[in-house]
Design a protein around this motif. Structure first.
Motif, mmCIF file in Angstrom:
data_model
loop_
_atom_site.group_PDB
_atom_site.id
_atom_site.type_symbol
_atom_site.label_atom_id
_atom_site.label_comp_id
_atom_site.label_asym_id
_atom_site.label_seq_id
_atom_site.Cartn_x
_atom_site.Cartn_y
_atom_site.Cartn_z
ATOM 1 N N UNK A 87 0.834 -1.205 0.000
ATOM 2 C CA UNK A 87 0.000 0.000 0.000
ATOM 3 C C UNK A 87 0.867 1.253 0.000
ATOM 4 N N UNK A 88 1.965 1.237 0.784
ATOM 5 C CA UNK A 88 2.826 2.422 0.856
ATOM 6 C C UNK A 88 3.457 2.709 -0.503
ATOM 7 N N UNK A 89 3.939 1.658 -1.192
ATOM 8 C CA UNK A 89 4.539 1.865 -2.516
ATOM 9 C C UNK A 89 3.494 2.424 -3.482
ATOM 10 N N UNK A 90 2.308 1.822 -3.486
ATOM 11 C CA UNK A 90 1.259 2.265 -4.405
ATOM 12 C C UNK A 90 0.848 3.696 -4.153
ATOM 13 N N UNK A 91 0.691 4.080 -2.872
ATOM 14 C CA UNK A 91 0.285 5.450 -2.560
ATOM 15 C C UNK A 91 1.382 6.436 -2.931
ATOM 16 N N UNK A 92 2.654 6.048 -2.703
ATOM 17 C CA UNK A 92 3.767 6.942 -3.047
ATOM 18 C C UNK A 92 3.767 7.253 -4.543
ATOM 19 N N UNK A 93 3.583 6.199 -5.369
ATOM 20 C CA UNK A 93 3.645 6.455 -6.807
ATOM 21 C C UNK A 93 2.420 7.215 -7.295
ATOM 22 N N UNK A 94 1.262 7.013 -6.654
ATOM 23 C CA UNK A 94 0.098 7.807 -7.048
ATOM 24 C C UNK A 94 0.274 9.271 -6.650
ATOM 25 N N UNK A 95 0.962 9.515 -5.512
ATOM 26 C CA UNK A 95 1.269 10.910 -5.132
ATOM 27 C C UNK A 95 2.162 11.566 -6.175
ATOM 28 N N UNK A 96 3.169 10.802 -6.655
ATOM 29 C CA UNK A 96 4.045 11.345 -7.698
ATOM 30 C C UNK A 96 3.252 11.660 -8.956
ATOM 31 N N UNK A 97 2.289 10.781 -9.304
ATOM 32 C CA UNK A 97 1.470 11.027 -10.489
ATOM 33 C C UNK A 97 0.676 12.316 -10.337
ATOM 34 N N UNK A 98 0.129 12.564 -9.131
ATOM 35 C CA UNK A 98 -0.665 13.770 -8.923
ATOM 36 C C UNK A 98 0.215 15.014 -8.950
ATOM 37 N N UNK A 99 1.405 14.931 -8.331
ATOM 38 C CA UNK A 99 2.288 16.101 -8.311
ATOM 39 C C UNK A 99 2.897 16.365 -9.681
ATOM 40 N N UNK A 100 3.165 15.279 -10.439
ATOM 41 C CA UNK A 100 3.785 15.436 -11.747
ATOM 42 C C UNK A 100 2.926 16.231 -12.709
#
Lengths: 137, 84
Positions: A12-25
């Motif tokens: 879950x932590x990995x998935x949430x981290x990459x989704x945060x990057x997608x939103x910030x990107x």
């Protein structure tokens, strides 16, 4: 604590981290193509880990024997949804990028090999090296 | 509190960040990119909620939503392409 629970938390932590990057990107890049590049890949990658967390959770519940049929159904349907995401997301972003280029939005500050100077570059055929040689001869 | 519920709430925060791009986006393709990202995040959130509430029906909704969002993205892109 069950080792499978810890695995679920890590996934879950990995998935949430990459989704945060997608939103910030989406907010950190200058033009539509680099925004697509930033958001689509990380979003797909993060979704894989989120779905895997759900699958591991369902399988660990299944091994505990709690409502076995429902948990198995949860895992299989999550995997089907993951396949739908994996097919839809890259194809959709390809269509967006193609449509943006065809309707005349050019990328900023790079050499664009597909740029023929006019929109609707499909009809406008660039002379190839062979043609130029033949003309010169 | 269920850990999947916490993850779903965090995903809702990320979805609002992505929606900002739809509001701010200077050009039409920027808004379409924001919409596509939002759609895919909503699908992941639906799967997390299905695990949080142990209900398979939410995940079935996510499958249908994925396919319909894909068709909508293709439709908008096709329209954008023909408009030029």
């Amino acid at each position: 604590m069950n080792p499978l629970d810890i695995l679920v938390i890590i996934l879950l932590a990995i998935g949430l981290f990459f989704n945060l990057i997608a939103a910030l990107g989406l907010h950190r890049f200058p033009d539509v193509y680099s925004r697509l590049h930033a958001s689509t890949k990380t979003n797909t990658y993060g979704s894989i880990f989120l779905v895997l967390a759900v699958v591991v959770y369902a399988i660990s519940n299944y091994l505990d024997g709690a409502a076995a049929a429902t948990q198995l159904q949860l895992a299989i349907h999550s995997l089907i949804a993951l396949i739908a995401i994996l097919i839809a997301n890259p194809t959709g972003s390809h269509a967006i990028a193609r449509a943006a280029h065809r309707s005349g939005y050019l990328p900023k500050g790079v050499v664009d090999a597909m740029d023929t100077g006019v929109t609707g570059s499909k009809q406008e055929e660039q002379p190839t090296e062979e043609d130029k040689k033949l003309e010169g001869a | 509190m269920n850990i999947f519920l916490i993850a779903a709430i965090l995903m809702a925060v990320f979805i609002s960040i992505a929606i900002l791009r739809i509001i701010l986006g200077p050009t039409t393709p920027d808004r379409v990119v924001g919409l596509d990202t939002t759609n895919m995040m909503v699908i992941a959130t639906m799967i997390l909620l299905g695990a949080a509430y142990d209900s398979v029906i939410l995940i079935d909704v996510a499958i249908v939503y994925a396919i319909l969002a894909f068709v909508a993205t293709l439709y908008i892109s096709k329209y954008l392409e023909d408009e030029a």
